[in-house]
Every structure is written in structure tokens, then in C-alpha cells.
Write an enzyme that holds these catalytic residues in place. Sequence first.
Site, PDB file in Angstrom:
ATOM      1  CG  ASP A  11      -1.986  -0.973   1.252  1.00 51.22           C
ATOM      2  OD1 ASP A  11      -2.037  -1.828   0.360  1.00 51.22           O
ATOM      3  OD2 ASP A  11      -2.826  -0.907   2.177  1.00 51.22           O
ATOM      4  CG  HIS A 155       2.450  -0.107   4.314  1.00 49.79           C
ATOM      5  ND1 HIS A 155       2.120  -1.058   5.261  1.00 49.79           N
ATOM      6  CD2 HIS A 155       1.360   0.690   4.174  1.00 49.79           C
ATOM      7  CE1 HIS A 155       0.885  -0.826   5.692  1.00 49.79           C
ATOM      8  NE2 HIS A 155       0.395   0.225   5.050  1.00 49.79           N
TER       9      HIS A 155
HETATM   10 ZN    ZN Z   1      -2.523   3.159   3.276  1.00 46.37          ZN
END
Ligand code: ZN
Length: 200
Positions: A11, A155
Site C-alpha cells: 500500500d 507497504h
Molecule cells: Zn494506506
Amino acid sequence: MLPGYVALTFDDGPHPGSTVALLRALKAGRARATFFIWAEHALQHPGLLRAQQAARMWIGNHTFSHPRLTQLKEPAAYQELARAQQAIRQITGQAPTLFRPPYGDTDERVQAGAAGLGLAEVLWTVDSRDWAGATSEEIVAAAATVQPGGIILLHDSGYQATIDAVPGILRGLADRGLRPGRIGYQLAADGRRCAVAVAP
Ligand code: ZN
């Protein structure tokens, strides 16, 4: 026995401090992953989003400016998703079909707005906690708990520990007979669609 699949998801990118290194690590492990794009960042670094696309990664919508969607009034929440769709399509030529709400913060209104844009919601089954400062060993250990069909939250936001964890994650999956897959859907017992990792 059929192979099991799990989905690696990254993400918040693209990010100049991690996207290229993540793509290199995934390529070295012959793995594909899903990147949920923070569209403001994609507009700042369109070449990195194109690099993800060129590396055959799957691209999802992670909103334009990463708000808590349930805290926004309409039409602001819908516009967060619509603007991100537009930006990603402008850069890649393709509109995503998956979205992940920032912080997993969602409700039926958010989901209905997303559905109107052709977007299906994806949360996760394992949180690597890379965002909370987990070490690469801790990230690998968290990923090792994923079950077949599961989805791992990671991430693309410049964390070196996440980059360093990718080879260990992929080795751990291979040792358990699991392969990286894409995100698809299956019907749950209550008739709801739920995201699940499937063959690429
Ligand atoms: Zn996020």
C-alpha cells in the site's frame, strides 16, 4: 494437491525510496504482487507507477489523498475514489477493479460508492505491521502465518525492512507449498463476496 495461493499487497506507493527495490526483489523471486496506489503519490512519481505496471504487478485504488473515508461527507468520499481512478487510468491507461480503504476504514456507504466505480473492496488477513516499525525478521514471521487464500498487508512507503523481508517471505511461502497469486473473489456462506488469493 493443488497449490495454495496467497496475495502479497503493498500500500501507499509509489515511493522513490522503495518501489524500484520492491520490484527487483519480487522479480528475483518470480513473484507478482498487488500495489494499492495512493494516487497523489502516483501523480508525483508517474514513472514508478508505470514501472509497476511494466513489471506485471496488479494495480489497485487506495484513494487520492489517503483519508479515513467513513469520516468524510458525500460527495467527498466518493470523489476520493473517483479522482484516484482517474489519475491511475491517466498514467497507466487502465482503471483498477480493486480498492483498499486507508486504515481498513470502511462502511456500506463507502462500498456502495466503490461499487459504482466498478471497484471491489480488499482488506487483508495478515498485517505485517511494517507501518509500525516491525523489523524484517518480524515481517517475515508475520507473513509465515498466512493461510492459503490469505492476503498479506505490506507497504511501499520507503521502509527498508519491508524491502529486506521480501526474499524471506517468498522462501517461507515456497517452503509451505504456497505461491504468490492475484486477488479474486469467492462467495462466503452469508452470500457476501470476499477477497481471496487465487492463481495469477
Ligand atoms: Zn494506506
